[in-house]
Design an enzyme around this catalytic site. Structure first.
Site, short mmCIF file in Angstrom:
data_model
loop_
_atom_site.label_atom_id
_atom_site.label_comp_id
_atom_site.label_asym_id
_atom_site.label_seq_id
_atom_site.Cartn_x
_atom_site.Cartn_y
_atom_site.Cartn_z
N ASP A 1 40.70 36.58 40.72
CA ASP A 1 41.24 34.75 40.55
C ASP A 1 42.14 34.55 39.73
OD1 ASP A 1 38.92 33.31 41.30
OD2 ASP A 1 37.79 33.22 39.35
N ARG B 1 44.84 33.23 48.42
CA ARG B 1 43.46 31.69 48.22
C ARG B 1 45.24 31.51 47.01
NH1 ARG B 1 39.23 32.93 45.49
NH2 ARG B 1 39.62 31.55 43.63
#
Length: 274
Positions: free
Chosen positions: A98, A148
């Site tokens: 992340d 992502r």
């Protein structure tokens, strides 16, 4: 989020199997103050990978580097990610990193490059609203990365990030279309981390026009947000992945997100009710 435990997260993941929707699971937590806690987090993720395998789930995991001790020791998250990547590689799974606030962008990119060069099955979240992201993305392409792409939820200064919705949407669309041919050619793994159906349609339309298969990218949405649309997209032939969070750090995490950017609560409400 479906609950605080691994079991509750996995039970939620099981519900997506009949519809062919994959899952991405994360254990909430960040900015540790004790390296011993980083080991506990790593152990938890290893147990999660074991259970994903035992239950035959189409599942991967996503980790924050500060959750593995980045604030305390730059090598700590590398060590833990090496172990997780090795375990995930046994079943050709990706381990995702992340992206956190802009103070961590350079360090996160440095860690990603090291890990991807060494292991090859590491994914990275990039934030479209950061003005630097086009250059960052371009620099990662030689690594054949898994990306992502999200809009970005931290409250960043206008000098480094787009602040207006139209600008963010335009940046997102431009980045997605920039790498779509690479995704279609298998040179990059692309996940669209957004609930914005207009942006998803724009990328899909471009793919169809170019003759790319619809499954050359993945649509990734949060658990409990636009669940009906996730099912519809899966039925229409999109690859869909649901992002499931669990852990007892949810309250502190939620309050921090609201303190950083109060507009986040309106975003969530619009997605649930609008």
């Amino acid at each position: 989020m479906p609950g605080e435990s691994i079991e509750e997260a996995l039970a939620a993941a099981e519900t997506f199997k009949p519809s062919g929707i994959a899952v991405l699971i994360t254990h909430l937590g960040e900015n540790l103050t004790d390296l011993a806690d980083a080991q506990a987090v790593s152990d938890n993720y290893h147990a999660l990978l074991d259970e994903i395998e035992r239950r035959d789930l189409d599942g991967e995991l996503s980790v924050k580097l500060t959750q593995l001790g980045l604030d305390l020791d730059a090598e700590a998250p590398i060590k833990h990610m090496f172990g997780l990547a090795d375990q995930a590689a046994k079943r050709a799974r990706t381990v995702w990193i992340d992206m956190e606030g802009s103070a961590y962008t350079d360090r996160t990119l440095e860690c990603y490059r090291r890990l991807q060069e060494a292991k090859g099955n590491i994914g990275l979240c990039l934030q479209a609203y950061l003005r630097r992201t086009p250059a960052d993305l371009e620099s990662l392409i030689p690594l054949k990365p898994a990306i992502r792409l999200v809009k970005g939820a931290y409250d960043e200064h206008a000098a480094i990030a787009f602040r207006h919705k139209a600008e963010v949407n335009a940046a997102y669309r431009s980045l997605a279309l920039q790498v779509l041919p690479l995704a279609a050619a298998g040179e990059l793994k692309l996940g669209l981390g957004t609930h914005d159906l207009d942006l998803i349609k724009a990328v899909a339309d471009e793919a169809r026009t170019a003759g790319y298969p619809l499954d050359c990218f993945e649509v990734e949405m949060l658990y409990g947000i636009r669940s009906g649309e996730q099912l519809r997209l899966a039925r229409e032939g999109y690859r869909v992945r649901d992002l499931i969070s669990y852990g007892d750090a949810w309250y502190a995490w939620y309050l921090r997100r609201l303190a950083e950017r109060p507009a986040n609560i309106m975003f969530a409400l619009r997605q649930v009710f609008g």
